[in-house]
Motif scaffolding. Structure first.
Motif, short mmCIF file in Angstrom:
data_model
loop_
_atom_site.label_atom_id
_atom_site.label_comp_id
_atom_site.label_asym_id
_atom_site.label_seq_id
_atom_site.Cartn_x
_atom_site.Cartn_y
_atom_site.Cartn_z
N ARG A 290 78.57 37.22 38.75
CA ARG A 290 77.53 37.91 37.99
C ARG A 290 76.54 36.89 37.43
O ARG A 290 76.91 35.87 36.87
CB ARG A 290 78.19 38.70 36.86
CG ARG A 290 77.23 39.46 35.97
CD ARG A 290 78.04 40.20 34.91
NE ARG A 290 77.19 40.75 33.87
CZ ARG A 290 77.65 41.29 32.75
NH1 ARG A 290 78.96 41.35 32.55
NH2 ARG A 290 76.84 41.77 31.84
N SER B 35 82.17 48.29 43.88
CA SER B 35 82.73 46.95 43.69
C SER B 35 82.17 46.26 42.45
O SER B 35 82.77 45.30 41.95
CB SER B 35 82.45 46.08 44.92
OG SER B 35 81.05 45.92 45.11
N ASP B 36 81.02 46.73 41.94
CA ASP B 36 80.41 46.11 40.77
C ASP B 36 80.72 46.87 39.48
O ASP B 36 80.07 46.65 38.46
CB ASP B 36 78.89 46.01 40.94
CG ASP B 36 78.22 47.37 41.10
OD1 ASP B 36 78.95 48.38 41.32
OD2 ASP B 36 76.98 47.45 41.02
#
Length: 343
Positions: free
Chosen positions: A40, A110-111
């Motif tokens: 991130r 997935s995030d």
């Protein structure tokens, strides 16, 4: 690996990775990476892959994952994709991608937030991919457990240095490996049912909840070879890599009780859980007279833990330095043979 830029046999760089933590140890015999941060992006962030390329590091001798959370495993996954790894010290053996039902897979993100079911299973998916890449690349996988050798490496001589695991060691009971094994036993057919999905969600939630309290703890310390009379010169200046070992069920009192060589005393601490207030109390730290209190923390973590950091300063007399608000700085008084760059 490159020649050390500072006059010390061992150099440690704690990087500002934004979310998570990453420490890179360079010694004459090789490179060790402890955790890798998250992928991130933050406004100010050091990417471990880019950093290693800039410093001419083309391989990793020892890769360490302290525990299974995404802000520690994601960066290691990125590193494993671009650099060969000789040995990997992991909290669990190699695993396959966890099972998911078709409906879940169709709506999976997935995030998603790390504490959501999607985020929790993504951590395991990334760990599964990490172990696959390492295995395919010929890495020796060394899952650490209470029974495994706690000494990862050591430099020769009575006053050499070594990297050693403080938790888990013989006598510690860890539960997360059994939970990971139970997850692997859920068949693809059962995963497609609502009961199977509920079982998977319960297991991954329990793994995520327990991961911090069972996070591996490592120390770079002075001392001779194991079993020698000079095993510890009690000179202080050890560096404690505390991972995220914090919260309910953590074992700091046990770790301290068995510290017969006194390596926790007069040490430089990379504080557990990014300097969170679920770590040991300021009074606990004060009795150990720390040389430095360091936190791998982004701005959000620093803001949330400001009161705890202020209490640490008031009780120990040592301020907390975070990776979020400093250019890389050479820490002074680290002990003979170690150069520590922080931030």
């Amino acid at each position: 690996m490159t020649t050390l830029a500072l006059p010390a046999p061992v150099r440690v760089d704690v990087l500002d990775v934004g979310q998570g933590s990453c420490a890179i140890i360079r010694a004459a015999h090789g490179v060790t990476v402890i955790d890798g941060g998250a992928r991130r992006e933050y406004a100010v962030r050091t990417d471990p892959v880019t950093w290693m390329r800039q410093h001419g590091i083309t391989r990793i001798d020892d890769l360490i994952l302290t525990h299974l959370h995404r802000d520690h495993v994601q960066g290691l996954l990125a590193l494993a994709r671009v650099a060969p790894v000789s040995r990997a010290h992991l909290p669990y053996p190699q695993i396959a991608e966890p099972p998911m039902g078709d409906d879940w897979r169709a709506r999976f993100r997935s995030d998603a937030h790390v504490d959501s079911p999607d985020g929790q299973i993504q951590s395991l998916r990334e760990f599964a991919e990490l172990t696959r890449i390492l295995s395919d690349g010929g890495t020796t996988l060394l899952p650490f457990s209470p029974e495994s050798d706690p000494v990862l490496w050591e430099t020769p001589g009575p006053f050499g240095l070594r990297l050693e695991r403080l938790y888990p060691v013989a006598g510690d009971a860890v539960e997360t490996p059994a939970l990971v094994a139970a997850l692997a036993e859920v068949s693809p057919e059962r995963a497609r049912t609502s009961a199977g999905t509920a079982t998977i969600e319960a297991l991954i939630h329990e793994i995520s909840e327990r991961a911090n309290a069972e996070s591996g703890v490592f120390v770079l310390r002075h001392g001779g070879a194991a079993g020698s009379p000079e095993r510890s010169d009690r000179s202080g200046g050890a560096i404690i890599f505390a991972g995220d070992h914090a919260g309910e069920g953590s074992h700091w009192d046990d770790i301290r009780a068995r510290d017969h060589d006194g390596v926790l005393h007069d040490a430089l601490w990379l504080l557990p859980h990014h300097g969170g207030d679920d770590g040991p109390t300021p009074e606990w730290f004060a009795e150990l007279e720390p040389r430095a209190l360091l936190a791998s923390a982004n701005t959000d973590h620093a803001r949330l833990n400001a009161d705890y950091w202020a209490r640490l300063r008031a009780v120990t007399g040592v301020a907390v330095r975070g990776t979020h608000n400093t250019d890389p700085v050479l820490m002074e008084n680290t002990g003979s043979g170690i150069a520590l760059m922080f931030g």
